[in-house]
Write a protein that holds these residues in place. Structure first.
Motif, PDB file in Angstrom:
ATOM      1  N   PRO A  75       0.811  -1.225   0.000  1.00 30.19           N
ATOM      2  CA  PRO A  75       0.000   0.000   0.000  1.00 30.19           C
ATOM      3  C   PRO A  75       0.840   1.269   0.000  1.00 30.19           C
ATOM      4  CG  PRO A  75      -0.836  -1.554   1.608  1.00 30.19           C
ATOM      5  CD  PRO A  75       0.444  -2.124   1.102  1.00 30.19           C
ATOM      6  N   TYR A  76       1.970   1.250   0.721  1.00 29.92           N
ATOM      7  CA  TYR A  76       2.801   2.451   0.809  1.00 29.92           C
ATOM      8  C   TYR A  76       3.486   2.743  -0.540  1.00 29.92           C
ATOM      9  CZ  TYR A  76       1.656   1.551   5.586  1.00 29.92           C
ATOM     10  OH  TYR A  76       0.936   1.322   6.726  1.00 29.92           O
ATOM     11  N   ARG A  78       2.120   1.939  -3.422  1.00 23.48           N
ATOM     12  CA  ARG A  78       1.049   2.393  -4.329  1.00 23.48           C
ATOM     13  C   ARG A  78       0.699   3.865  -4.129  1.00 23.48           C
ATOM     14  NH1 ARG A  78      -2.984  -2.806  -4.271  1.00 23.48           N
ATOM     15  NH2 ARG A  78      -1.668  -4.130  -5.561  1.00 23.48           N
ATOM     16  N   ARG A  79       0.994   4.383  -2.952  1.00 23.67           N
ATOM     17  CA  ARG A  79       0.675   5.794  -2.716  1.00 23.67           C
ATOM     18  C   ARG A  79       1.558   6.710  -3.574  1.00 23.67           C
ATOM     19  NH1 ARG A  79      -0.304   5.415   3.832  1.00 23.67           N
ATOM     20  NH2 ARG A  79      -1.880   3.785   3.652  1.00 23.67           N
ATOM     21  N   LEU A  91     -16.639   5.281  -8.325  1.00 23.79           N
ATOM     22  CA  LEU A  91     -17.765   4.830  -7.498  1.00 23.79           C
ATOM     23  C   LEU A  91     -19.013   5.586  -7.931  1.00 23.79           C
ATOM     24  CD1 LEU A  91     -15.864   4.731  -4.108  1.00 23.79           C
ATOM     25  CD2 LEU A  91     -16.601   2.780  -5.488  1.00 23.79           C
ATOM     26  N   PHE A 102     -11.208  10.210  -2.322  1.00 19.53           N
ATOM     27  CA  PHE A 102     -11.050   8.823  -1.856  1.00 19.53           C
ATOM     28  C   PHE A 102      -9.575   8.480  -1.635  1.00 19.53           C
ATOM     29  CE2 PHE A 102     -12.139   4.199  -2.507  1.00 19.53           C
ATOM     30  CZ  PHE A 102     -13.057   4.154  -1.472  1.00 19.53           C
ATOM     31  N   ALA A 103      -8.732   8.969  -2.564  1.00 14.11           N
ATOM     32  CA  ALA A 103      -7.291   8.665  -2.452  1.00 14.11           C
ATOM     33  C   ALA A 103      -6.665   9.379  -1.257  1.00 14.11           C
ATOM     34  CB  ALA A 103      -6.592   9.083  -3.742  1.00 14.11           C
ATOM     35  N   VAL A 106      -7.491   7.644   2.347  1.00 14.10           N
ATOM     36  CA  VAL A 106      -6.564   6.555   2.662  1.00 14.10           C
ATOM     37  C   VAL A 106      -5.320   7.080   3.376  1.00 14.10           C
ATOM     38  CG1 VAL A 106      -4.986   4.928   1.550  1.00 14.10           C
ATOM     39  CG2 VAL A 106      -7.359   5.061   0.805  1.00 14.10           C
TER      40      VAL A 106
ATOM     41  N   GLU B 204     -16.300  -3.200  -5.179  1.00 15.39           N
ATOM     42  CA  GLU B 204     -15.673  -2.231  -6.092  1.00 15.39           C
ATOM     43  C   GLU B 204     -14.901  -1.175  -5.311  1.00 15.39           C
ATOM     44  OE1 GLU B 204     -18.731  -0.460  -8.424  1.00 15.39           O
ATOM     45  OE2 GLU B 204     -17.656  -0.879 -10.276  1.00 15.39           O
ATOM     46  N   GLU B 205     -15.555  -0.707  -4.262  1.00 13.18           N
ATOM     47  CA  GLU B 205     -14.951   0.319  -3.413  1.00 13.18           C
ATOM     48  C   GLU B 205     -13.668  -0.215  -2.769  1.00 13.18           C
ATOM     49  OE1 GLU B 205     -17.875   2.093  -0.857  1.00 13.18           O
ATOM     50  OE2 GLU B 205     -16.340   2.585   0.621  1.00 13.18           O
ATOM     51  N   GLU B 207     -11.763  -2.570  -3.949  1.00 12.60           N
ATOM     52  CA  GLU B 207     -10.750  -2.700  -4.998  1.00 12.60           C
ATOM     53  C   GLU B 207     -10.058  -1.351  -5.247  1.00 12.60           C
ATOM     54  OE1 GLU B 207     -12.385  -3.833  -8.771  1.00 12.60           O
ATOM     55  OE2 GLU B 207     -10.435  -3.665  -9.762  1.00 12.60           O
ATOM     56  N   ILE B 208     -10.878  -0.292  -5.317  1.00 12.56           N
ATOM     57  CA  ILE B 208     -10.301   1.034  -5.560  1.00 12.56           C
ATOM     58  C   ILE B 208      -9.459   1.488  -4.364  1.00 12.56           C
ATOM     59  CG2 ILE B 208     -10.846   3.453  -6.035  1.00 12.56           C
ATOM     60  CD1 ILE B 208     -13.384   2.365  -7.484  1.00 12.56           C
ATOM     61  N   GLN B 209      -9.963   1.187  -3.170  1.00 16.35           N
ATOM     62  CA  GLN B 209      -9.182   1.542  -1.971  1.00 16.35           C
ATOM     63  C   GLN B 209      -7.790   0.922  -2.038  1.00 16.35           C
ATOM     64  OE1 GLN B 209     -11.756   0.201   1.186  1.00 16.35           O
ATOM     65  NE2 GLN B 209     -12.110   2.284   1.872  1.00 16.35           N
ATOM     66  N   LEU B 211      -6.206   0.026  -4.681  1.00 16.12           N
ATOM     67  CA  LEU B 211      -5.429   0.639  -5.764  1.00 16.12           C
ATOM     68  C   LEU B 211      -4.786   1.954  -5.349  1.00 16.12           C
ATOM     69  CD1 LEU B 211      -7.605   0.100  -8.947  1.00 16.12           C
ATOM     70  CD2 LEU B 211      -5.364  -0.855  -8.458  1.00 16.12           C
ATOM     71  N   VAL B 212      -5.490   2.705  -4.511  1.00 14.74           N
ATOM     72  CA  VAL B 212      -4.951   4.013  -4.131  1.00 14.74           C
ATOM     73  C   VAL B 212      -4.101   3.930  -2.858  1.00 14.74           C
ATOM     74  CG1 VAL B 212      -6.736   5.334  -5.319  1.00 14.74           C
ATOM     75  CG2 VAL B 212      -7.072   4.703  -2.932  1.00 14.74           C
ATOM     76  N   GLY B 213      -3.809   2.703  -2.427  1.00 18.19           N
ATOM     77  CA  GLY B 213      -2.824   2.544  -1.346  1.00 18.19           C
ATOM     78  C   GLY B 213      -3.388   2.335   0.048  1.00 18.19           C
ATOM     79  N   ALA B 214      -4.620   1.800   0.135  1.00 15.61           N
ATOM     80  CA  ALA B 214      -5.182   1.531   1.469  1.00 15.61           C
ATOM     81  C   ALA B 214      -4.544   0.266   2.053  1.00 15.61           C
ATOM     82  CB  ALA B 214      -6.686   1.345   1.368  1.00 15.61           C
ATOM     83  N   THR B 215      -4.250   0.303   3.341  1.00 16.20           N
ATOM     84  CA  THR B 215      -3.731  -0.898   4.009  1.00 16.20           C
ATOM     85  C   THR B 215      -4.915  -1.834   4.295  1.00 16.20           C
ATOM     86  OG1 THR B 215      -4.035   0.130   6.145  1.00 16.20           O
ATOM     87  CG2 THR B 215      -1.859   0.367   5.147  1.00 16.20           C
TER      88      THR B 215
END
Lengths: 231, 300
Positions: A75-76, A78-79, A91, A102-103, A106, B204-205, B207-209, B211-215
């Protein structure tokens, strides 16, 4: 910025999707990744943002070996990488503003700061007046611009785009590509996977060609455009 | 700042999860509420019967009947032994005093006792049971202890009534535990099932989380909070139901048992401590269910 050394990717029982890929992309570069459907373009991008793991070989992204990265560190990584898809991945029940924010959720960016950054980014992609709209009320080009805004809102050093104009008409395609060029001019390393030769001719950027999982050519933009013009 | 912002996001996201599937969550919360209401009611009634037993224990006077051959001096010695053994207060009731009391209790019929050739009542001792021995088990043990004393021919303390209430209390206690086990399993299963649906609806949400770097933790926490909120809401509804039940049925029960509990009334069905326990239980069970759902169904 991105380095691949003898990278292979195969799924059990199938021929390799990628074979012996060696690729170096410098910081701030713009690279087209081209080739027919099934050539391995999407898989190559997935290896960069760790959606897939290489079967063999080493991949360095920003100096980190992602082939050996721990799952918890993904995850880190990907940021620092923004990703844009052909099918948008927005969404539908959230507004444009929320989709872009959303980004930042996170990252734990406070609401007020997030709102300010989102508006700045929407202005950059020319959608500040659509902040409150739902994605399904936007055109394809507008939706793709929202995706780009989401990919860029946390200032990544790399932007990966997988067929970002695949669903768009020619006018919208130019609009999106101009935006990606603009992003690159601001210092972001951009890799765009496309099978649209007109884009390669129009923008004349470094072009890496894949065929059946192998890297068959790596040319500068002018050379690639000339070769394409000659047919 | 970042932790605060993330915490706020988690709660917003959990609340939005509840809002987006209102019917599913309504059914889940209602079912949890019914289960917790039943368990709370069984627990409250058990508590109430325990209270009744306490009242009854306080009223029970242990009467120890002595052998008619026992002289007054021996009775006094026995009284001292009983006081020392039980820690209670003992009164000696000679046969004449017992007959006089019986005559008073019989009213007009009491006159007939005067024509008896001899007093048939034995001497007795009346023991006021100390507070710590006013439980059914302790009373029974005390009666056994007293029966074993020399010169004692019988012991009476309203054994049957105490035993009956005691078995009701025991049954409610066991029922409460069984009920609690059922409630626990039902709540956990309901929360897990609704969260499975929620996870599916938000794939879906998720999956996007990612992608944007959620742990993984970032993705999971809102679902855990959602389960916790479901359990807590169920407990709040159950609590309101129990309070309503107490208000509607409580006065009727009080008058029904007035002969036992006197003017003080019944112990309340729901005390603040139990209300708090109910809320904590609801929240904990919801959290347990969400842990199971997240562990089994959320692949991140």
């Amino acid at each position: 910025m991105i380095q691949m050394f003898h990278v292979y990717k195969a799924y059990p029982g199938d021929p390799p999707v990628l074979s012996d890929i060696n690729l170096h992309v410098e910081k701030g570069e713009f690279v087209f990744l081209t080739g027919p459907s099934g050539a391995g373009k999407t898989t190559l991008l997935k290896l960069v943002f760790c959606a897939e793991k290489a079967t063999k070989g080493q991949i360095l992204v920003g100096g980190r070996n992602v082939a050996r990265i721990r799952e918890s560190a993904v995850p880190y990584l990907r940021r620092n990488i923004g990703v844009v898809f052909q099918d948008f991945k927005l969404l539908p029940h959230r507004t444009v503003e929320d989709n872009v924010a959303f980004a930042l959720d996170v990252l734990g960016v406070p609401r007020a700061e997030a709102r300010e950054r989102v508006h700045r980014m929407l202005k950059l992609v020319g959608l500040q007046h659509k902040a409150g709209s739902l994605p399904l009320r936007l055109s394809g080009g507008e939706q793709q611009r929202v995706v780009i805004a989401r990919a860029l809102v946390n200032d990544p050093t790399i932007l990966l785009a997988d067929e970002p104009t695949g669903n768009l008409d020619p006018a919208l395609t130019v609009e999106i590509m101009d935006l990606l060029m603009d992003v690159n001019v601001r210092g972001t390393t951009v890799m765009v996977a496309t099978h649209d030769n007109t884009l390669l001719q129009r923008y004349q950027k470094r072009t890496v060609r894949l065929e059946r999982g192998m890297l068959v050519s790596d040319e500068d933009g002018v050379k690639a455009a000339r070769r394409l013009a000659l047919g | 700042m970042s932790i605060l912002a993330k915490t706020a996001y988690f709660w917003r996201s959990a609340a939005s999860g509840l809002r987006h599937a209102p019917f599913v969550h309504f059914v889940a919360v209602t079912t949890i509420a019914i289960a917790l209401f039943s368990a709370g009611l069984a627990r409250g009634l058990g508590h109430l019967v325990d209270g009744l037993l306490g009242s009854l224990g306080g009223e029970v006077q242990v009467t120890v009947y002595l052998s008619p051959e026992l002289d007054e001096e021996s009775a006094v010695v026995l009284r001292q032994r009983m006081e020392a053994a039980t820690g209670g207060t003992v009164t000696v009731v000679p046969p004449e005093a017992a007959l006089e009391r019986l005559a008073t209790e019989l009213g007009d019929l009491g006159e007939a006792l005067a024509h008896l050739p001899e007093n048939p009542l034995p001497p007795s001792l009346e023991l006021e049971v100390p507070r710590e021995r006013r439980t059914p088990g302790a009373l029974k043990a005390l009666a056994e202890e007293l029966r074993a004393l020399p010169g004692v021919t019988g012991v009476d303390y309203g054994e049957e009534a105490v035993a009956r209430l005691s078995s009701i209390s025991r049954a409610l206690g066991y029922g409460g535990w069984v009920g609690f086990a059922v409630v626990m399993m039902a709540t956990v299963a309901i929360v897990a099932a609704t969260l499975q649906l929620a996870i599916y609806a938000r794939r879906e949400e998720i999956e996007i989380q990612k992608l944007v770097g959620a742990t993984d933790r970032f993705v999971k926490v809102p679902f855990l909070i959602e389960g916790f909120l479901q359990g807590l809401l169920g407990a709040v509804v159950a609590l309101v139901g129990l309070l309503a039940f107490e208000r509607l049925v409580g006065p009727g029960l009080s008058s029904l048992f007035a002969f036992l509990v006197g003017r003080g009334g019944l112990v309340p069905l729901l005390e603040p401590k139990q209300a708090l326990e109910l809320l904590v239980t609801g929240g904990a069970l919801g959290l347990g269910g969400s842990f199971i759902a997240v562990g089994r169904f959320l692949r991140v």
